[in-house]
Design a protein around this motif. Structure first.
Motif, PDB file in Angstrom:
ATOM      1  N   ASP A 154      43.731  32.877  42.813  1.00 13.13           N
ATOM      2  CA  ASP A 154      42.955  33.956  43.416  1.00 13.13           C
ATOM      3  C   ASP A 154      42.621  33.593  44.871  1.00 13.13           C
ATOM      4  N   ASP A 156      46.795  32.739  40.742  1.00  7.86           N
ATOM      5  CA  ASP A 156      46.235  33.211  39.479  1.00  7.86           C
ATOM      6  C   ASP A 156      46.409  34.725  39.456  1.00  7.86           C
ATOM      7  N   ASP A 157      45.709  35.415  38.560  1.00  9.25           N
ATOM      8  CA  ASP A 157      46.012  36.841  38.381  1.00  9.25           C
ATOM      9  C   ASP A 157      45.797  37.688  39.634  1.00  9.25           C
ATOM     10  N   HIS A 158      44.653  37.520  40.337  1.00  9.92           N
ATOM     11  CA  HIS A 158      44.351  38.440  41.438  1.00  9.92           C
ATOM     12  C   HIS A 158      45.310  38.326  42.618  1.00  9.92           C
ATOM     13  N   ARG A 169      50.692  31.690  34.643  1.00 10.71           N
ATOM     14  CA  ARG A 169      50.731  33.154  34.760  1.00 10.71           C
ATOM     15  C   ARG A 169      52.123  33.766  34.639  1.00 10.71           C
ATOM     16  N   ASP A 175      39.178  30.290  38.229  1.00 14.49           N
ATOM     17  CA  ASP A 175      39.285  31.615  37.604  1.00 14.49           C
ATOM     18  C   ASP A 175      38.031  32.219  37.001  1.00 14.49           C
TER      19      ASP A 175
HETATM   20 FE   LIG Z   1      41.757  34.727  38.022  1.00 13.66          FE
END
Ligand SMILES: [Fe+2]
Length: 598
Positions: free
Chosen positions: A163, A225-227, A332, A448
């Motif tokens: 992120d 990470d996801d974002h 991820r 996270d």
């Molecule tokens: Fe995250």
């Protein structure tokens, strides 16, 4: 600002540095030859083009180990860095030295809003910038007697654990840019659409003068990470199908991964890894050719690795002689999402990790954006939700499980039980001395979750005896605090009955027992913060710092949040009673009163 300083759009970012080599990354406003000079050493590289943006990676080699020297960057022979009249110290390149105690910084989750009162009110103080100002000697520490706030040397590496940029939750400045080029009433609305928008997002993240200076003088390593792509990236097959059915997802994932390679991944690679990298081979073949835009190739590459993650590896390992091995895992992009065969890592990636998890070093550090050992209540809830979604309680339970999984971000290691069990077993083998000499510690470094803590693990009753101390250290967020309600929910799931209750629930859904169990040694706390880790023989010490505004929002002072240390033999500190721990928390000044409510 001189003309050539103007031409340096972003960076220099000091990236991979070892005993004898250093890589410096820049973005320029057009074709140029970029030269880095450090003492007698000098190296140049022509720029390469990706979607009309120009970049260079300058590779210095044959440097003297254990030396620190200032450096400059020139574009076509004209000095562009450091800027004239810079209020910051000269940027330096410090090479590693075998045997010198390794010193790392780490953290995750950083939004890029302004550093004035408004930005601090909504997102708290940027801990990275507060540290940069302190390192530059521009602000005083909260406690002048605390050596942790005035370190004797810069860390060897700052590890960003995900992120780094938010492609989904955009700031006002990012929205302004998006609106200047397209209709935000159309998909993907205020989220990122293409490479051009990602280039702007990275510029917003790394342009503030204090952070820009810091990143030019402390080497960095990163993992997404996801974002960096989108909230909950690859949570489940349902999530992925839903995304792939939209008109905009393909553009997002392609732009997200292509720009990730350019802005983040390239600088993670060692000279040997660069030599083998398929995209870097392309860069080398075409740099200096301003007519050859590598954008289409990068897009094709990004599309392929999204669809076939086994064809490329984002994970990497760094060895710091026999002191430490740092394994940074992509948790991820290489997931297996088939509901009957879910895994955090696909078979290739899992086999690679299995190979990396070895002893014969003093400390094994495992960087995973998602905490491996989550608060126990949350961990069991995730395991329970996965079992539900897979039909442990029938079809209706399955739908509830999937909804729960997406609604409350149940997508950490606990929600991928087979991978959790496998990696836990491998770690226990390392810690038992079954994979080479047992390290003093096996330490997971993660982000996270928007709260920070240290957990100590031990084998489940009757399990094998461990020679290593197994730890989970989390530093999140650098700047993106949880709302008060979410803090409360997190604390509830972290303490008390949540662990045993969650365990009961997951047992009812036939989730197998883990080979290890764990408890908080410190935390959780919710401050914006940046963490540090220093090794000393078998021992290890960590501390977390934050920025505090006294009167000037632009110049926060640096304060310590928490620390954790093993004794000189590498053993954990005696356990503190729950009451005294809570008392210490309460006594600590309430933080971030200015933090937004979401
Ligand atoms: Fe995250």
């Amino acid at each position: 600002m001189t003309a050539s300083e103007d031409r340096l759009l972003l960076g220099p970012l000091l990236r991979y540095v070892d005993e004898t080599s250093a890589a410096v990354w820049v973005e320029t406003d057009g074709p140029a030859t970029v030269t880095v000079t450090r003492g007698a050493a000098t190296a140049s590289a022509p720029t390469f083009v990706v979607h009309d943006h120009h970049y260079a990676l300058v590779e210095l080699d044959a440097l003297e180990p254990g030396t620190t020297e200032a450096y400059t960057v020139a574009l076509d022979g004209d000095r562009a860095w450091p800027p004239t009249g810079s209020p910051f110290p000269d940027p330096v390149i410090a090479t590693l030295e075998a045997g010198r105690p390794l010193h790392l910084a780490f953290g995750s989750c950083r939004t890029s809003v302004s550093h004035d009162e408004k930005g601090n009110r909504t997102h708290g103080v940027d801990a990275l910038r507060a540290w940069a100002l302190r390192v530059a000697g521009q602000v005083e520490p909260a406690d002048a007697s605390d050596a942790d706030l005035d370190p004797d040397r810069l860390p060897d590496l700052v590890l960003f654990l995900g992120d780094q940029v938010y492609a989904d939750e955009t700031t006002d400045a990012m929205r302004e840019f998006i609106e200047s080029r397209r209709d935000i009433e159309q998909a993907p609305w205020t989220e990122l659409k293409d490479y051009e928008e990602y280039a702007h997002l990275y510029k917003l993240a790394w342009s503030d003068p204090a952070n820009r200076w810091l990143l030019s003088t402390v080497p960095s390593a990163m993992i997404f990470d996801d974002h960096d792509i989108r909230d909950d990236w690859n949570t489940s097959m349902d999530w992925r199908r839903e995304m792939e059915a939209t008109s905009w997802w393909h553009g997002r994932i392609v732009a997200g991964l292509a720009s990730y390679w350019v802005y983040q991944h390239l600088g993670n690679l060692s000279p040997v890894e660069r030599e083998k990298d398929e995209v870097y081979a392309l860069v080398r073949a075409h740099r200096g050719d301003a007519e050859q835009d590598l954008g289409p190739f990068l897009d094709e590459f990004a599309d392929r690795v999204d669809q076939h993650p086994q064809t490329y590896r984002w994970s990497y390992t760094r060895d710091f002689d026999t002191q430490a091995r740092l394994v940074v895992v992509d948790s991820r992009a290489a997931r297996k999402l088939d509901p009957d065969d879910r895994a955090m890592l696909d078979d290739d990636e899992a086999a690679w990790l299995d190979e990396q998890l070895r002893g014969d070093v003093d400390h094994l550090l495992i960087g995973t954006s998602l905490p491996f050992l989550l608060a126990r209540g949350l961990h069991h809830l995730e395991a329970f939700s996965e079992a539900l979604a897979q039909g442990a309680w029938g079809e209706r339970g399955g739908r509830v499980g999937e909804r729960l999984r997406q609604l409350v971000d149940l997508e950490h290691w606990g929600a991928f039980q087979s991978s959790f069990q496998e990696v836990a077993r491998q770690v226990m083998e390392v810690a038992a001395g079954e994979r080479g000499r047992a390290p003093s510690t096996v330490t997971f470094l993660s982000g996270d979750v928007h709260h920070s803590y240290v957990s100590e693990a031990r084998p489940r009753r009757g399990g094998r005896a461990l020679r290593s101390t197994v730890l989970q250290a989390v530093c999140s967020p650098i700047r993106n605090p949880l709302s008060r309600n979410m803090r409360f929910a997190t604390a509830v799931l972290s303490y008390g009955v949540a662990g045993p209750m969650g365990r009961l629930a997951s047992r009812s859904a036939h989730v197998p027992d883990a080979p290890l169990t764990w408890t908080y040694a410190e935390g959780p706390w919710f401050d914006n913060n940046l963490a540090f880790l220093r090794l000393a023989g078998p021992s290890l010490r960590m501390w977390w710092v934050t920025g505090e505004v006294l009167d000037d929002h632009d110049r926060p002072r640096l304060a310590k949040v928490e620390s954790y240390a093993l004794d000189e033999d590498g053993n954990p500190p005696p356990r503190e009673g729950f009451a005294s721990k809570v008392g210490r928390r309460v006594r600590r000044r309430a933080k971030d009163d200015s933090v937004r409510e979401r």
